[in-house]
Enzyme design. Structure first.
Site, short mmCIF file in Angstrom:
data_model
loop_
_atom_site.label_atom_id
_atom_site.label_comp_id
_atom_site.label_asym_id
_atom_site.label_seq_id
_atom_site.Cartn_x
_atom_site.Cartn_y
_atom_site.Cartn_z
N TRP A 219 0.86 -1.18 0.00
CA TRP A 219 0.00 0.00 0.00
C TRP A 219 0.90 1.23 0.00
O TRP A 219 1.93 1.25 0.68
CB TRP A 219 -0.89 0.04 1.25
CG TRP A 219 -2.18 -0.69 1.08
CD1 TRP A 219 -2.41 -2.02 1.36
CD2 TRP A 219 -3.41 -0.16 0.58
NE1 TRP A 219 -3.71 -2.33 1.08
CE2 TRP A 219 -4.35 -1.21 0.59
CE3 TRP A 219 -3.79 1.10 0.14
CZ2 TRP A 219 -5.67 -1.03 0.17
CZ3 TRP A 219 -5.09 1.27 -0.28
CH2 TRP A 219 -6.01 0.23 -0.27
N VAL B 289 -1.33 -4.71 8.00
CA VAL B 289 -1.80 -5.75 8.91
C VAL B 289 -0.98 -7.03 8.74
O VAL B 289 -0.80 -7.78 9.70
CB VAL B 289 -3.31 -6.02 8.71
CG1 VAL B 289 -3.78 -7.24 9.48
CG2 VAL B 289 -4.12 -4.80 9.14
N GLU B 290 -0.45 -7.25 7.57
CA GLU B 290 0.35 -8.45 7.31
C GLU B 290 1.80 -8.32 7.78
O GLU B 290 2.55 -9.29 7.78
CB GLU B 290 0.31 -8.80 5.82
CG GLU B 290 -1.04 -9.25 5.32
CD GLU B 290 -2.06 -8.12 5.11
OE1 GLU B 290 -3.26 -8.39 5.24
OE2 GLU B 290 -1.64 -6.98 4.82
N VAL C 113 2.65 2.52 5.43
CA VAL C 113 1.97 3.82 5.55
C VAL C 113 0.49 3.56 5.76
O VAL C 113 -0.14 2.84 4.97
CB VAL C 113 2.16 4.68 4.27
CG1 VAL C 113 1.37 5.97 4.37
CG2 VAL C 113 3.63 4.96 4.01
N GLU D 258 -12.11 8.07 6.76
CA GLU D 258 -13.34 8.53 7.41
C GLU D 258 -13.94 7.49 8.34
O GLU D 258 -14.99 7.74 8.93
CB GLU D 258 -14.34 8.92 6.32
CG GLU D 258 -13.87 10.11 5.51
CD GLU D 258 -14.86 10.50 4.43
OE1 GLU D 258 -16.00 9.97 4.42
OE2 GLU D 258 -14.51 11.34 3.60
N THR D 259 -13.28 6.33 8.48
CA THR D 259 -13.84 5.29 9.34
C THR D 259 -12.83 4.92 10.44
O THR D 259 -11.69 5.39 10.44
CB THR D 259 -14.15 4.01 8.52
OG1 THR D 259 -12.91 3.44 8.09
CG2 THR D 259 -15.02 4.33 7.32
N HIS E 85 -11.31 2.25 10.70
CA HIS E 85 -10.33 1.28 10.17
C HIS E 85 -8.90 1.69 10.52
O HIS E 85 -8.08 0.84 10.88
CB HIS E 85 -10.51 1.17 8.65
CG HIS E 85 -9.61 0.18 7.99
ND1 HIS E 85 -9.79 -1.18 8.14
CD2 HIS E 85 -8.54 0.34 7.20
CE1 HIS E 85 -8.85 -1.82 7.46
NE2 HIS E 85 -8.08 -0.91 6.88
N ARG F 130 7.64 12.31 6.12
CA ARG F 130 8.34 11.35 6.97
C ARG F 130 9.00 10.21 6.19
O ARG F 130 9.69 9.38 6.79
CB ARG F 130 7.35 10.76 7.97
CG ARG F 130 6.91 11.79 9.00
CD ARG F 130 5.58 11.44 9.65
NE ARG F 130 5.21 12.44 10.65
CZ ARG F 130 4.70 13.63 10.37
NH1 ARG F 130 4.49 14.00 9.11
NH2 ARG F 130 4.41 14.48 11.33
#
Length: 157
Positions: free
Chosen positions: A26, A59-60, A80, A85-86, A88, A127
Site C-alpha cells: 500500500w 496488517v500483514e 503507511v 473517514e472510518t 479502520h 516522513r
C-alpha cells in the site's frame, strides 16, 4: 511528529548482523523509497546480509516480521497508514503496533516500527525520507533497531 527529542542516530557499527526488512505494498511509491532508505542505512552501518520481503498491507507486517525474526538479528517493518473517514485506521494501527511488539518480545529480536501512521498523504511524504522530507523513517528505524541489537549484546558482556 513531536519536532523535538530526536536522538540523532547517524550510524552504528553493525557489521556481521543480519537484517530483515518487510514493507507493505500500500502506498508503494512511499514504502519503496522507505525500503531503499532502510537498505542504505543498513549498508552505512556495515550490514551486508539483508533480506527484503513485501506484503499486501500493514496488517500483514507482523506475521512476516515474525518469520524474519526467526532468521535475523533485527527486523524493520515499514508501511503507511493514512487516516480515512472510518475507524479502520485505529484498528489497523492498534493491530500492527501490538503485533510488532509481540513479535519482538516473543522472538527476543528487536523489531522497528517504521509504519507511518498519519492524517494525510502530505504528512506521510514529510516522513518518508524523500528529498524534501523532514524525516527519514526508513533510515531512522533501521539505525534504531540495529542500535537495539548492539545494546542487548552489550548487556550480555
Amino acid at each position: 511528529m513531536a519536532g523535538f527529542g530526536d536522538p540523532h542516530l547517524g550510524t552504528v557499527d553493525a557489521a556481521g548482523l543480519k537484517l530483515g526488512i518487510v514493507g507493505s505494498r500500500w502506498h508503494a511509491d512511499l514504502v519503496d523509497h522507505m525500503v531503499e532508505r532502510a537498505q542504505a542505512a543498513a549498508k552505512a552501518c556495515g550490514v551486508d546480509d539483508v533480506i527484503v520481503a513485501r506484503v499486501a498491507g500493514s496488517v500483514e507486517l507482523p506475521i512476516v516480521a515474525q518469520a524474519l525474526a526467526k532468521r535475523c538479528d533485527a527486523v524493520v517493518a515499514l508501511g503507511v497508514v493514512i487516516r480515512g473517514e472510518t475507524a479502520h485506521f485505529d484498528y489497523v494501527n492498534d493491530s500492527v503496533t501490538a503485533g510488532l511488539t509481540r513479535v519482538a518480545l516473543d522472538e527476543q529480536t528487536p523489531v522497528a516500527h517504521g509504519v507511518l501512521t498519519v492524517e494525510s498523504l502530505g504528512q506521510a511524504k514529510d516522513r518518508a525520507g524523500l528529498e524534501d522530507s523532514i524525516e527519514d523513517k526508513g533510515w531512522q528505524s533501521t539505525v534504531a533497531v540495529l542500535d537495539a541489537v548492539l545494546a542487548i549484546r552489550d548487556l550480555g558482556k
